[in-house]
Design a protein around this motif. Structure first.
Motif, PDB file in Angstrom:
ATOM      1  N   GLY A  82      11.416   2.809  -1.576  1.00 41.31           N
ATOM      2  CA  GLY A  82      10.995   2.280  -0.419  1.00 41.31           C
ATOM      3  C   GLY A  82      10.393   3.134   0.669  1.00 41.31           C
ATOM      4  N   THR A  83       9.912   2.529   1.648  1.00 41.00           N
ATOM      5  CA  THR A  83       9.108   3.142   2.712  1.00 41.00           C
ATOM      6  C   THR A  83       9.859   3.115   4.048  1.00 41.00           C
ATOM      7  OG1 THR A  83       6.995   2.907   1.504  1.00 41.00           O
ATOM      8  CG2 THR A  83       6.901   3.485   3.786  1.00 41.00           C
ATOM      9  N   ILE A 130       8.927  -7.074   1.996  1.00 37.16           N
ATOM     10  CA  ILE A 130       8.900  -6.746   0.378  1.00 37.16           C
ATOM     11  C   ILE A 130       7.150  -7.184   0.251  1.00 37.16           C
ATOM     12  CG2 ILE A 130       9.418  -7.954  -1.751  1.00 37.16           C
ATOM     13  CD1 ILE A 130      12.218  -8.307  -0.657  1.00 37.16           C
ATOM     14  N   PHE A 131       6.708  -6.368  -0.459  1.00 35.85           N
ATOM     15  CA  PHE A 131       5.249  -6.479  -0.705  1.00 35.85           C
ATOM     16  C   PHE A 131       5.165  -6.839  -2.208  1.00 35.85           C
ATOM     17  CE2 PHE A 131       5.916  -3.593   2.649  1.00 35.85           C
ATOM     18  CZ  PHE A 131       5.043  -3.915   3.759  1.00 35.85           C
ATOM     19  N   ARG A 136      -0.983  -3.589  -1.921  1.00 34.84           N
ATOM     20  CA  ARG A 136      -0.869  -4.304  -0.770  1.00 34.84           C
ATOM     21  C   ARG A 136       0.142  -3.852   0.268  1.00 34.84           C
ATOM     22  NH1 ARG A 136      -3.644  -8.529   0.658  1.00 34.84           N
ATOM     23  NH2 ARG A 136      -2.016 -10.011   1.228  1.00 34.84           N
ATOM     24  N   ARG A 137       0.845  -3.158  -0.112  1.00 37.65           N
ATOM     25  CA  ARG A 137       1.676  -2.182   1.045  1.00 37.65           C
ATOM     26  C   ARG A 137       0.713  -1.292   1.811  1.00 37.65           C
ATOM     27  NH1 ARG A 137       3.802   2.584   0.713  1.00 37.65           N
ATOM     28  NH2 ARG A 137       3.877   2.462  -1.477  1.00 37.65           N
ATOM     29  N   LEU A 138      -0.160  -0.661   1.054  1.00 38.18           N
ATOM     30  CA  LEU A 138      -1.153   0.227   1.614  1.00 38.18           C
ATOM     31  C   LEU A 138      -1.910  -0.530   2.762  1.00 38.18           C
ATOM     32  CD1 LEU A 138      -1.885   2.805  -1.098  1.00 38.18           C
ATOM     33  CD2 LEU A 138      -0.287   2.821   0.763  1.00 38.18           C
ATOM     34  N   ASP A 139      -2.312  -1.844   2.088  1.00 30.37           N
ATOM     35  CA  ASP A 139      -3.437  -2.379   2.925  1.00 30.37           C
ATOM     36  C   ASP A 139      -2.798  -3.023   4.294  1.00 30.37           C
ATOM     37  OD1 ASP A 139      -5.259  -2.462   1.033  1.00 30.37           O
ATOM     38  OD2 ASP A 139      -4.538  -4.562   0.154  1.00 30.37           O
ATOM     39  N   VAL A 207      11.528  -1.104   7.207  1.00 28.81           N
ATOM     40  CA  VAL A 207      11.629  -0.625   5.866  1.00 28.81           C
ATOM     41  C   VAL A 207      10.956  -1.656   4.932  1.00 28.81           C
ATOM     42  CG1 VAL A 207      12.989   0.173   3.739  1.00 28.81           C
ATOM     43  CG2 VAL A 207      13.933   0.476   6.111  1.00 28.81           C
ATOM     44  N   GLY A 208      10.109  -0.884   4.097  1.00 28.62           N
ATOM     45  CA  GLY A 208       9.376  -1.724   3.081  1.00 28.62           C
ATOM     46  C   GLY A 208       9.597  -1.419   1.487  1.00 28.62           C
TER      47      GLY A 208
END
Length: 389
Positions: A82-83, A130-131, A136-139, A207-208
């Protein structure tokens, strides 16, 4: 996690597990003599019983050790994943789990986060995004951080009405956040404390997770040609909600693209049991637009058949986990019946699940049907968001 890393960690785990198994094949006790077996049995009956009890105890301790090891390994793997976009100031009782579908746009996420920050939820809950995948998370990374920075700027700026809604009292339960070290405490000003006893600014974490982190095997891939995020999110919940089961009392599952969280949706339902689940119904023609963009008549909006929307689901953590498990099983069942066709939708699966009294009874949840929290947002903001809560 790469295949190489995974195999090495698996090998370490198995090697460590072997330490806990006792050696049962070697013994210093002599083999009984058949000629005086009766005398031998009588003289060694007590040691035999003790050895049996000792073996059972060792086996029990081994089992407990294995379970403890697996728990700590899963905990270690989870907290390396996670991030963390924002570390909250304290542990929270509630959590919002929001998923982003493949066609979710950055403006839609921006609006969702902005509405979330201006609701009362950040002072009561963490939010988990949730990606679909890492790309997509970086986008969305810059949008998430921009909205987070704007939120913190407002919270930390002194003497404004927005800041005061995040001031907590001494009675608030203290504790570290689940997502690492909590943020640095911010003390209120003298004018803010007054006689109220407010001591600290309180807000949750952001959080992601990538879907591959929570569902590394893509569990539903064998049943569909393409697994949309609307279905895969239910497979992601297996690890996520299981890990969070002891950390949060209430949960909200929500679709970022098609919803906004306004106010405190959990407010009317916090007093319900931990197994409660709130589902929302809409008339078939609810707030539909005519050819000229005008809303249909009140009659068409109220007389249509009710349908359940999966856009937002909320309730006690235990009930939400049970529903998520049942949904994943039902998705697989429906996929098998449809022979892998991609015509399966989460709305149809959820409606089928709720309509089956036998399955509902087995789930053992307190189901609440509500239509009061669903409101129309497209008339106010036109960036593709269909409903708000």
């Amino acid at each position: 996690m790469s295949g190489k890393t995974k195999s090495s960690s698996d090998g370490w785990g198995m090697g460590f597990l072997l330490v806990f198994f006792p050696d049962e094949h070697h013994s210093n006790n002599p083999i009984p003599n058949n000629n005086n077996s009766s005398i031998h049995f009588k003289s060694t009956s007590t040691p035999t019983i003790k050895r049996t009890h000792s073996n059972l105890l060792l086996k029990a301790l081994s089992t407990i050790s294995i379970c403890a090891l697996l728990f700590f390994v899963s905990l270690l793997l989870f907290t390396g994943m996670g991030t963390v976009f924002l570390s909250g100031s304290r542990a929270m009782n509630d959590v919002v789990v929001a998923h982003l579908n493949e066609d979710t746009k950055t403006d839609q996420l921006r609006l969702f986060l902005r509405a979330f920050y201006f609701s009362s939820l950040p002072s009561k809950s963490d939010i988990v995004l949730i990606f679909q995948d890492e790309r997509r998370r970086l986008d969305f990374d810059s949008v998430i951080r921009e909205e987070k920075d704007s939120f913190l700027k407002l919270v930390h700026s002194e003497s404004n009405s927005y800041r005061t809604s995040f001031l907590g009292k001494k009675e608030w339960p203290d504790g570290e956040t689940l997502w690492g070290r909590r943020g640095a405490p911010v003390n209120p000003t003298e004018s803010e404390t007054g006689a109220s006893g407010l001591t600290q600014l309180i807000y949750g974490s952001v959080v992601g997770f990538d879907s591959a982190e929570l569902d590394p095997e893509n569990s539903l891939a064998g049943f569909f040609d393409h697994v949309p995020m609307s279905l895969r999110r239910w497979a992601c919940y297996s690890m996520l909600l299981g890990r969070l089961r002891r950390n949060f009392k209430h949960m909200i599952l929500v679709d970022v693209k098609n919803s906004l969280l306004l106010g405190d949706p959990l407010g009317p339902f916090r007093a319900r049991s931990p197994v409660s689940v709130v589902l929302h119904t809409l008339p078939e023609n609810n707030y539909s637009l005519g050819k000229h963009g005008k809303k249909n008549s009140e009659k068409s909006r109220t007389n249509g058949p009710k349908q359940i929307t999966p856009i937002v689901i909320l309730g006690g953590s235990r009930g939400i986990r049970r529903l998520a498990t049942a949904m994943l099983t039902e998705i697989v069942r429906v996929a098998i019946q449809h022979k892998g066709k991609n015509s399966v939708t989460e709305s149809s699966v959820l409606s089928r699940l709720v309509g089956n009294e036998f399955l509902l009874k087995n789930m053992n949840i307190d189901l609440v049907m509500s239509s009061e929290l669903i409101q129309r947002a497209k008339s106010d903001v036109d960036i593709g968001s269909d409903d708000s809560v």
